[in-house]
Design a protein around this motif. Structure first.
Motif, short mmCIF file in Angstrom:
data_model
loop_
_atom_site.label_atom_id
_atom_site.label_comp_id
_atom_site.label_asym_id
_atom_site.label_seq_id
_atom_site.Cartn_x
_atom_site.Cartn_y
_atom_site.Cartn_z
N PRO A 110 0.99 -0.64 1.41
CA PRO A 110 2.57 -0.16 1.22
C PRO A 110 2.39 1.29 2.21
CG PRO A 110 2.03 -0.90 -0.78
CD PRO A 110 0.73 -1.08 -0.13
N GLY A 111 3.40 1.18 3.09
CA GLY A 111 3.36 2.49 4.06
C GLY A 111 2.54 2.02 5.30
N ASN A 112 1.97 1.16 5.42
CA ASN A 112 1.13 0.52 6.63
C ASN A 112 -0.07 1.57 6.83
OD1 ASN A 112 2.53 -1.92 6.76
ND2 ASN A 112 4.14 -1.00 7.56
N ASP A 113 -0.39 1.74 8.05
CA ASP A 113 -1.37 2.68 8.51
C ASP A 113 -0.86 4.27 8.46
OD1 ASP A 113 -3.69 3.53 9.32
OD2 ASP A 113 -3.77 3.15 11.47
N GLY A 114 -1.53 5.30 8.56
CA GLY A 114 -1.29 6.75 8.44
C GLY A 114 -0.68 7.30 7.34
N ALA A 154 -14.44 3.69 -8.14
CA ALA A 154 -13.46 4.76 -7.35
C ALA A 154 -12.15 3.96 -7.42
CB ALA A 154 -13.80 5.19 -5.88
N THR A 155 -10.88 4.98 -7.35
CA THR A 155 -9.61 4.46 -7.57
C THR A 155 -8.83 5.21 -6.62
OG1 THR A 155 -9.08 5.96 -9.38
CG2 THR A 155 -9.86 3.69 -9.96
N THR A 156 -7.59 4.88 -6.26
CA THR A 156 -6.61 5.62 -5.56
C THR A 156 -5.20 5.32 -6.39
OG1 THR A 156 -5.49 6.11 -3.53
CG2 THR A 156 -5.97 3.94 -3.82
N PRO A 157 -4.23 6.37 -6.44
CA PRO A 157 -3.14 6.12 -7.19
C PRO A 157 -1.85 5.43 -6.41
CG PRO A 157 -3.22 8.29 -6.22
CD PRO A 157 -4.57 7.75 -6.05
N PHE A 158 -1.25 4.79 -6.97
CA PHE A 158 -0.02 4.20 -6.40
C PHE A 158 0.86 4.34 -7.59
CE2 PHE A 158 -2.89 1.45 -3.85
CZ PHE A 158 -2.06 1.17 -2.71
N PRO A 159 2.29 4.49 -7.03
CA PRO A 159 3.03 4.36 -5.56
C PRO A 159 2.80 5.66 -5.02
CG PRO A 159 4.85 4.83 -7.08
CD PRO A 159 3.55 4.60 -8.06
N ASN A 160 2.46 5.49 -3.52
CA ASN A 160 2.35 6.54 -2.63
C ASN A 160 3.47 6.26 -1.39
OD1 ASN A 160 1.50 8.76 -1.60
ND2 ASN A 160 -0.75 7.79 -1.06
N ALA A 161 3.71 4.97 -1.12
CA ALA A 161 4.71 4.97 -0.44
C ALA A 161 5.81 4.18 -0.92
CB ALA A 161 4.19 4.12 1.14
N GLY A 163 8.83 1.36 -1.78
CA GLY A 163 8.66 -0.30 -1.86
C GLY A 163 9.13 -0.85 -3.17
N PRO A 164 9.69 -1.98 -3.23
CA PRO A 164 10.06 -2.45 -4.69
C PRO A 164 8.80 -2.59 -5.62
CG PRO A 164 9.72 -4.16 -3.02
CD PRO A 164 9.57 -2.90 -2.24
N TYR A 165 7.61 -2.30 -5.22
CA TYR A 165 6.86 -2.28 -6.19
C TYR A 165 6.89 -1.23 -7.16
CZ TYR A 165 4.10 0.98 -3.56
OH TYR A 165 3.61 2.17 -3.06
#
Length: 216
Positions: A110-114, A154-161, A163-165
C-alpha cells in the motif's frame, strides 16, 4: 569452505543482478564460495544438496516442476534457504509448494514505493537481530500472507498508507522471519526493493546474520 548458490533474474525492477552481487559479497566475507547463476536450469543441472545455502533472487517469473522440486528436496535434506523482498517472497506466484516452504507470499505494498515506515526488532538479544535497533525505511512496505508456523523477528505497523484494508484496524506485519523445512533452515527478510535499500547497514547486518544462520 561452505558453498552457496544464488539464482538471480525475473522482474528487473528489483535490480536482481546488483542485489545478487551485494549478497554474494556478504557471503564471501563470511568465507563462502559463491556461485551466481542467471538461469533456473541450474536448479535441475546441479546437485543442489552440495550447497550449504541457496539464495533465491528471482521476482515473479515461472519455474518448471523439474527445477522447483530439486530445490524443495534439497532444503528438506538440510540445505539452507535465505533471501529477501520479492526475490524470495514474490517468486513463482503459481507455485504454492514454493510459498509453503518460504513461509509467506507478497500480496500488496500500500502506497507503493517511497513510504516511510518503522521496522521494529522484537528481541535484541536474539542472535539474528543482536545489536540492531528499530530503524526507519523509505521504500515499499510489504503486506504479506504469512505462515503461522514462522518465528517472527521483526515487524512493521499497518495501516500506513490509505486503502480499503484500513477498515481492518492496526496490525503488526512480519518483516523478518525464520522457519524449518525438513532438515533445512529458512530465513526471509521483506526489505530490499532495490540495491540502495539492501545496502542499508541494518539490512546488510540482518542478511549476514540470516544467511549464515540458515546455512547448513
Amino acid at each position: 569452505m561452505k558453498k552457496a548458490l544464488i539464482f538471480q533474474g525475473g522482474w528487473q525492477g528489483h535490480e536482481p543482478e546488483k542485489v545478487a552481487g551485494i549478497l554474494a559479497g556478504i557471503l564471501e566475507e563470511e568465507d563462502f564460495n559463491v556461485k551466481i547463476t542467471n538461469t533456473l536450469t541450474t536448479l535441475q543441472e546441479d546437485d543442489l544438496t552440495q550447497y550449504d545455502l541457496i539464495v533465491p533472487n528471482w521476482t515473479q517469473g515461472t519455474i518448471e516442476k523439474d527445477q522447483l522440486q530439486p530445490l524443495i528436496d534439497a532444503v528438506a535434506q538440510g540445505t539452507g534457504l535465505a533471501g529477501l523482498h520479492g526475490g524470495m517472497g514474490d517468486s513463482f506466484r503459481m507455485e504454492v509448494d514454493y510459498q509453503f516452504m518460504v513461509g509467506g507470499q507478497w500480496v500488496a505494498h500500500p502506497g507503493n514505493d517511497g513510504v516511510s515506515y518503522n521496522v521494529h526488532i522484537l528481541d535484541r538479544d536474539d542472535p539474528l537481530t543482536k545489536g540492531i535497533s528499530d530503524f526507519t525505511v523509505v521504500s515499499e512496505q510489504y503486506y504479506m500472507h504469512v505462515d503461522p508456523a514462522v518465528k517472527v523477528h521483526a515487524t512493521t505497523p499497518f495501516p500506513n498508507a490509505e486503502g480499503p484494508y484500513q477498515t481492518n484496524g492496526e496490525v503488526d506485519m512480519p518483516v523478518v522471519w525464520t522457519k524449518r523445512w525438513g532438515k533445512g533452515r529458512v530465513y526471509y527478510n521483506c526489505l530490499g526493493h532495490v540495491s540502495e535499500i539492501v545496502r542499508m547497514p541494518q539490512v546488510m547486518d540482518l542478511m549476514k546474520k540470516g544467511m549464515t544462520w540458515a546455512s547448513r
